[in-house]
Design a protein around this motif. Structure first.
Motif, PDB file in Angstrom:
ATOM      1  N   SER A   1      -0.512  -3.308 -10.146  1.00 53.33           N
ATOM      2  CA  SER A   1      -0.503  -4.937 -10.056  1.00 53.33           C
ATOM      3  C   SER A   1      -1.370  -5.052 -11.116  1.00 53.33           C
ATOM      4  O   SER A   1      -2.383  -4.646 -11.693  1.00 53.33           O
ATOM      5  CB  SER A   1      -0.697  -5.252  -8.989  1.00 53.33           C
ATOM      6  OG  SER A   1      -1.184  -6.631  -9.076  1.00 53.33           O
TER       7      SER A   1
ATOM      8  N   ASP B   1      -3.372  -7.562 -11.420  1.00 55.08           N
ATOM      9  CA  ASP B   1      -4.436  -8.701 -10.739  1.00 55.08           C
ATOM     10  C   ASP B   1      -5.869  -8.239 -11.066  1.00 55.08           C
ATOM     11  O   ASP B   1      -6.921  -8.956 -10.889  1.00 55.08           O
ATOM     12  CB  ASP B   1      -4.497  -8.835  -9.342  1.00 55.08           C
ATOM     13  CG  ASP B   1      -3.023  -9.448  -8.785  1.00 55.08           C
ATOM     14  OD1 ASP B   1      -2.356 -10.087  -9.855  1.00 55.08           O
ATOM     15  OD2 ASP B   1      -2.643  -9.344  -7.803  1.00 55.08           O
TER      16      ASP B   1
ATOM     17  N   SER C   1       2.592  -2.870  -8.372  1.00 52.84           N
ATOM     18  CA  SER C   1       3.427  -3.983  -8.758  1.00 52.84           C
ATOM     19  C   SER C   1       4.251  -4.383  -7.747  1.00 52.84           C
ATOM     20  O   SER C   1       4.954  -3.458  -7.154  1.00 52.84           O
ATOM     21  CB  SER C   1       4.079  -3.678 -10.272  1.00 52.84           C
ATOM     22  OG  SER C   1       4.955  -4.846 -10.546  1.00 52.84           O
TER      23      SER C   1
END
Length: 603
Positions: free
Chosen positions: A96, A98, A266
Motif C-alpha cells: 500500500s 500509505d 495494495s
C-alpha cells in the motif's frame, strides 16, 4: 526492582547480540543477514506498541532506536537506514502507498532444522556419542535416590537399554517438564509453553529479499513477513498452552495472519487462503526456576536448576540465538557441581559447525562451474551443507539436458536434488521418510502439497539406500503421509471446511466453494481436492479427470461458472452430481440456465 529488571533485560540483550555475532562469523554457510523494513504510516502510533504510551512516538524515534540496536553488536551487522516511500514502492510494488517512510534494520536468519542437525553432527565429529530416534523412558537411581543414568528406547527397533553417567542434564525445551516428571511426578512446573503459528506464502509476496515487520498489529503483537528458503514466511501468533508434538495449526490463527498481511498490501492484491503453501505451529519455553528460594526473581533468559534430591540438572528457556551460551552455562554448572576437574575450558566460541571450515561466499559459484548444477541448486547446497556440498555434488547424476547438466531435482520449483537423499542416508544418520521430508529437506515446511507429491519418490530412493523391502517402504510412506497431512496447506482442515460447506446455499455458492483460489474458474487440482474435501474422493486421477472433462465443455482445463451450472442443470445422469445434490439436498424448482441462473435452492 524496575532498575534491576532493566539491567537484567539489558544484559540478556547484550548476550544475545554477542552470540548472534558468533553465529554469523562461525557459520556463514548456515546464517545470513536479512533486511527488514518497518512501514511507518502515522507519525504517532495509537494504540501504542507494547500497550505503553511512551512507545506512541516510535514512528519518530525508530531510526535512532535501530542505530542503538546496531551498536549493541558493535556495529558488526549491516547498518540500519531509512527508506523513502518511492524506493520502497520499487522494491515492494505490492505494498500500500500509505506509508510515510520505512525504517530498515538487519537481523540474522537461518534454517533452524538444518542448524540443529549440524549441531548434532558436529558433536559426533568432536567425539560425542549421538543417539538418533532414541527416547528416554525412565530415570535410573541408586539406593539413596541419586540419579545414576537413564533407561532409553530405540524407537526404530523398540529395543530398550540403560545409559549410566556421572551427571544428567535435561534439555527438553518446551517438553522439559515431561522429562522432570519422570524424575518426580509431583515436581513444580518450570515451563509455561507458548504456541506460535507460521504460514508460508509464495515468494512474490516478499520480493527482493527484503522482509517486513508490523510493530502494531490489530491485537498488539509483532508480525514478521520474511523471505525464507525461496518463499515468504509470516508469523507469528502467541497462544499459551501445553506443548504438543502435533504441528497442525488452528485455522483461526491462519486466518488472522492472512488478515494482517492484507493490511499492508495494495487494495488490488488479494491475500487468498489458497496461497498458503504450508502452515504449522511451534512452541517456545517460557521458563521459571522451581528450585529457587521464595522471592527469587523470574528469569527473562534461560534457567538452569539442579534437583538436590536426585542431582539431575535441567536447562530451559532461552532462544535459538543463545543456544551455544546455554550449553556452555549448563556444562560449566555441572562441571563445578560434580568436581569434574579433568574438563577443560569451553572451546565452542570459535567452533564452526559441520561444513563451515573453509567456507566462503564463492562456494556456490564453484559448484556451478565444477559440477554443472543450476545456480539455484548451488546456492541451496552451499547454504545447507557448506563445504560438504562438494561431496553431495559428487553423487549428482546427468540430467540429459543442456543446462543444468548434472543434478536431477526431486520436484519442479524447488532446488532439492535426488542425490541429497543418498548423501544424507550415508552421512547424516537419517533413517525415516518423515524425518527426511520435514526436518532434513524442510520441504513439508515450505509446501505441504509438494511434500505429499514427492513422498513416494523419496521413499523409493531411501529404500534403495537403506535396503528397505516393499513392506517397510510402504509403512514408511504411510507414516510420513499421515504426518504431512497434519500440516496446514491451501485448504482449511476438515473442521473449518465443514463450516465453509454450511455456507453453501445455492449453486453459485457451491461453485465459489470449489473455486478455492477465487480465480473465477475451477482447475483440475481444485476440482479433485474440493470433491475429496466434500466427502466424495475419486479412486484415482484417471477417474477424476474423466469427471472433470464432463463439466469442462470447452476442454481448456478450466471449469467456469456457466459450464458448472450447465452441467448441473443438464438432464444427463451423473454420479457426482447425484452425490452433491443429495449432500446439499438440492431441489430443482429454482434452477436457471447459464449466466442467467439464479442458483439452486437447497432444502
Amino acid at each position: 526492582d524496575a532498575l534491576g529488571d532493566f539491567v537484567s533485560e539489558f544484559k540478556m540483550v547484550l548476550g544475545a547480540h554477542h552470540e548472534r555475532k558468533l553465529l554469523v562469523e562461525n557459520n556463514p554457510h548456515l546464517v545470513n543477514w536479512v533486511p527488514i523494513a518497518v512501514p511507518i504510516t502515522n507519525w504517532i502510533s495509537w494504540p501504542p506498541p507494547f500497550g505503553h504510551f511512551l512507545f506512541a512516538t516510535a514512528p519518530i524515534t525508530l531510526p535512532a532506536i535501530f542505530k542503538f540496536y546496531d551498536s549493541l553488536s558493535g556495529f558488526t551487522c549491516p547498518p540500519s537506514h531509512i527508506m523513502g516511500t518511492k524506493r520502497a514502492m520499487r522494491k515492494f510494488p505490492q505494498l500500500s502507498e500509505d506509508a510515510k517512510y520505512f525504517s530498515v534494520f538487519y537481523e540474522a536468519q537461518h534454517n533452524d532444522a538444518r542448524t540443529n542437525t549440524s549441531i548434532a553432527l558436529t558433536a559426533a565429529e568432536q567425539g560425542a556419542t549421538v543417539c538418533n530416534y532414541t527416547e528416554m523412558i525412565s530415570l535410573l537411581t541408586n539406593e539413596d535416590g541419586k540419579a545414576i543414568g537413564i533407561k532409553c528406547r530405540d524407537n526404530l527397533t523398540g529395543h530398550e537399554f540403560d545409559v549410566y553417567a556421572t551427571s544428567i542434564i535435561f534439555c527438553g525445551g518446551p517438553f522439559t517438564d515431561s522429562l522432570r516428571q519422570m524424575e518426580d511426578t509431583n515436581c513444580k512446573p518450570a515451563v509455561a509453553a507458548a504456541a506460535g503459528t507460521h504460514i508460508v506464502l509464495p515468494s512474490y509476496y516478499c520480493p527482493g529479499g527484503i522482509g517486513m515487520l508490523d510493530i502494531n498489529t490489530s491485537d498488539g503483537r509483532f508480525l514478521f513477513f520474511l523471505p525464507w528458503q525461496g518463499s515468504t514466511l509470516v508469523g507469528t501468533t502467541d497462544r499459551k498452552g501445553p506443548a504438543v508434538s502435533d504441528v497442525g495449526p488452528p485455522e483461526e490463527e491462519i486466518q488472522w495472519l492472512l488478515k494482517e498481511v492484507q493490511t499492508y498490501l495494495s487494495g488490488d492484491i488479494k491475500v487468498r487462503r489458497a496461497d498458503v503453501l504450508s502452515a504449522w505451529q511451534g512452541f517456545r519455553p517460557l521458563a521459571s526456576d522451581p528450585n529457587a528460594p521464595p522471592g527469587a526473581p523470574v528469569s527473562r533468559d534461560h534457567v538452569i536448576s539442579t534437583n538436590p534430591k536426585t542431582g539431575v540438572t535441567f536447562i530451559t528457556g532461552g532462544k535459538w540465538t543463545t543456544y551455544r551460551e546455554m550449553a556452555e552455562d549448563v556444562v560449566n554448572r555441572v562441571v563445578k557441581l560434580h568436581n569434574l576437574e579433568t574438563a577443560g575450558p569451553c572451546k565452542t566460541q570459535h567452533l564452526s559447525l559441520r561444513g563451515g571450515v573453509g567456507y566462503n561466499r564463492n562456494v556456490p559459484v564453484k559448484l556451478v562451474q565444477e559440477y554443472g548444477v543450476s545456480e539455484a541448486t548451488a546456492k541451496h547446497l552451499a547454504h545447507t551443507y557448506g563445504m560438504n556440498a562438494f561431496a553431495v555434488c559428487e553423487l549428482a547424476e546427468p540430467t540429459s539436458q543442456r543446462w543444468p547438466r548434472f543434478g536431477n531435482t526431486l520436484i519442479e520449483g524447488y532446488p532439492f536434488l535426488e542425490c541429497e537423499i543418498a548423501y544424507q542416508c550415508r552421512n547424516e544418520m537419517v533413517c525415516t521418510l518423515q524425518d527426511m521430508l520435514t526436518l532434513r529437506m524442510r520441504i513439508a515446511y515450505l509446501n505441504k502439497d509438494a511434500a505429499l507429491t514427492v513422498a513416494p519418490k523419496v521413499a523409493d530412493l531411501m529404500a534403495k539406500e537403506l535396503n528397505w523391502g516393499r513392506r517397510e517402504r510402504n509403512r514408511q510412506l504411510q507414516q510420513a503421509e499421515e504426518h504431512l497431512k497434519s500440516f496446514g496447506g491451501p485448504y482449511p482442515n476438515k473442521e473449518a471446511m465443514n463450516k465453509s460447506i454450511q455456507s453453501v446455499h445455492d449453486l453459485k455458492s457451491l461453485f465459489r466453494t470449489m473455486d478455492h483460489d477465487d480465480s473465477g474458474y475451477i482447475d483440475f487440482a481444485e476440482f479433485k481436492d474440493c470433491v475429496a474435501m466434500l466427502g466424495f474422493p475419486f479412486k484415482n486421477d484417471k477417474m477424476a479427470m474423466k469427471s472433470f472433462k464432463k463439466i469442462d465443455s470447452k476442454a481448456d482445463g478450466k471449469i467456469t461458472e456457466d459450464e458448472f451450472i450447465n452441467w448441473w442443470t443438464s438432464k444427463k445422469s451423473d454420479k457426482l452430481k447425484s452425490e452433491l445434490g443429495e449432500k446439499f439436498k438440492l431441489t430443482p424448482d429454482k434452477l436457471g440456465h447459464g449466466a442467467e441462473s439464479r442458483g439452486a435452492a437447497f432444502g
